[in-house]
Each structure stands twice: as C-alpha cells, then as structure tokens.
Design an enzyme around this catalytic site. Structure first.
Site, PDB file in Angstrom:
ATOM      1  N   THR A 141      77.109  33.527  54.581  1.00 33.24           N
ATOM      2  CA  THR A 141      76.834  34.965  54.673  1.00 33.24           C
ATOM      3  C   THR A 141      75.534  35.354  53.984  1.00 33.24           C
ATOM      4  O   THR A 141      75.010  36.438  54.244  1.00 33.24           O
ATOM      5  CB  THR A 141      77.958  35.791  54.023  1.00 33.24           C
ATOM      6  OG1 THR A 141      78.002  35.481  52.626  1.00 33.24           O
ATOM      7  CG2 THR A 141      79.300  35.515  54.690  1.00 33.24           C
ATOM      8  N   HIS A 167      58.378  47.220  48.445  1.00 32.24           N
ATOM      9  CA  HIS A 167      58.862  48.105  47.384  1.00 32.24           C
ATOM     10  C   HIS A 167      59.500  47.396  46.201  1.00 32.24           C
ATOM     11  O   HIS A 167      59.492  47.938  45.090  1.00 32.24           O
ATOM     12  CB  HIS A 167      59.862  49.105  47.945  1.00 32.24           C
ATOM     13  CG  HIS A 167      59.228  50.112  48.847  1.00 32.24           C
ATOM     14  ND1 HIS A 167      59.936  51.184  49.351  1.00 32.24           N
ATOM     15  CD2 HIS A 167      57.970  50.229  49.345  1.00 32.24           C
ATOM     16  CE1 HIS A 167      59.127  51.908  50.119  1.00 32.24           C
ATOM     17  NE2 HIS A 167      57.934  51.343  50.133  1.00 32.24           N
TER      18      HIS A 167
END
Length: 145
Positions: A67, A98
């Site tokens: 995952t 960012h």
C-alpha cells in the site's frame, strides 16, 4: 542523481521495474533490498533507504510496499526524512514544491508501472519553492518524537 530504493515483498516487482527505468534514464540506484518476493518486513527496508538519504549518500529515496503506508511510516521515523505517499502525479508535484519531500512512497498493489513512472518523473523533476514553505518545513523538522 543517486536514488535509494527499498521495498518489501509486496513492492518488489514495482521496485525492480522502477530501478531499471531509472537506470535507463541515467540515475544511479542504491538498492536497499529486498531481493525477492519472499515474505519480509517493510520497516527493515524503509529504514535502510531512509538512512541512505538522511546520511547524504543518496539525494532522494523511493520506498514501496503493497500500500505504501507502512513503509512510508517507517521511513519517516528516520531523522531528516520527509517521505510522502503518492498515488498520482499532482501529489508528487505538490509534496516537492511545498514540503521539500526527500523520499517518495508508492503502493505496489495500488498503482501500475506506467503510473509509477509518471509519479517518479514528477517527483524527481520538481523543485522546492522555498519562501513561505521553508518556514513550515522547518517547523515540521523541529518536531521530535
């Protein structure tokens, strides 16, 4: 660019695919394991890849489990690491712009090789914007657990 890569058994096939992809693009890859699809523990390989980035041996890192969740959590336990789990290119772009993420986590059971290539390309080619974002990154990095 030198890139550390690590995966568990669930991310092994995608790691191998991306390793070849990156080497064909001229990147140096430090393979931190695993080396098969035999069951193993993602924290071991997330840590090894993160330590390669944190030490400066590698400029960036890519970690993969089924995952991407567990291995990203493991990588983020290493001081100096900002590992982001991304499943599409916009998140990869924004975490570089960012958050100045220095590691990327992918889910080998969640995305295919074509999407993974695009995410990796964006992650490796996007620069950190700095400015107001630097203050926030500094605050994140000052948090100790």
């Amino acid at each position: 660019m030198k890139i550390a890569m690590g995966s568990d058994h669930g991310g092994f096939a995608l790691k191998q695919h991306l390793k070849t992809y990156l080497e064909n693009k001229g990147c140096l890859v430090e393979d931190c394991g695993t080396d098969s699809t035999q069951s193993c523990d993602y924290p071991d390989f997330g840590r090894l890849a993160a330590e390669a980035v944190a030490s400066g041996r590698c400029e960036r890192g890519i970690v993969i489990c089924t995952t991407g969740i567990g291995i990203s959590i493991s990588a983020n336990k290493v001081r100096g690491i900002r590992c982001a789990l991304c499943s599409e290119p916009l998140s990869a772009e924004m975490t570089r712009r960012h958050n100045d993420a220095n590691m990327l986590a992918l889910g080998g059971g969640m995305i295919g090789p074509n999407m993974a290539e695009r995410i990796v390309d964006v992650f490796l080619s996007t620069a950190f914007e700095g400015g107001r974002h630097q203050r926030r990154v500094d605050k994140v990095m000052s948090i100790e657990g």
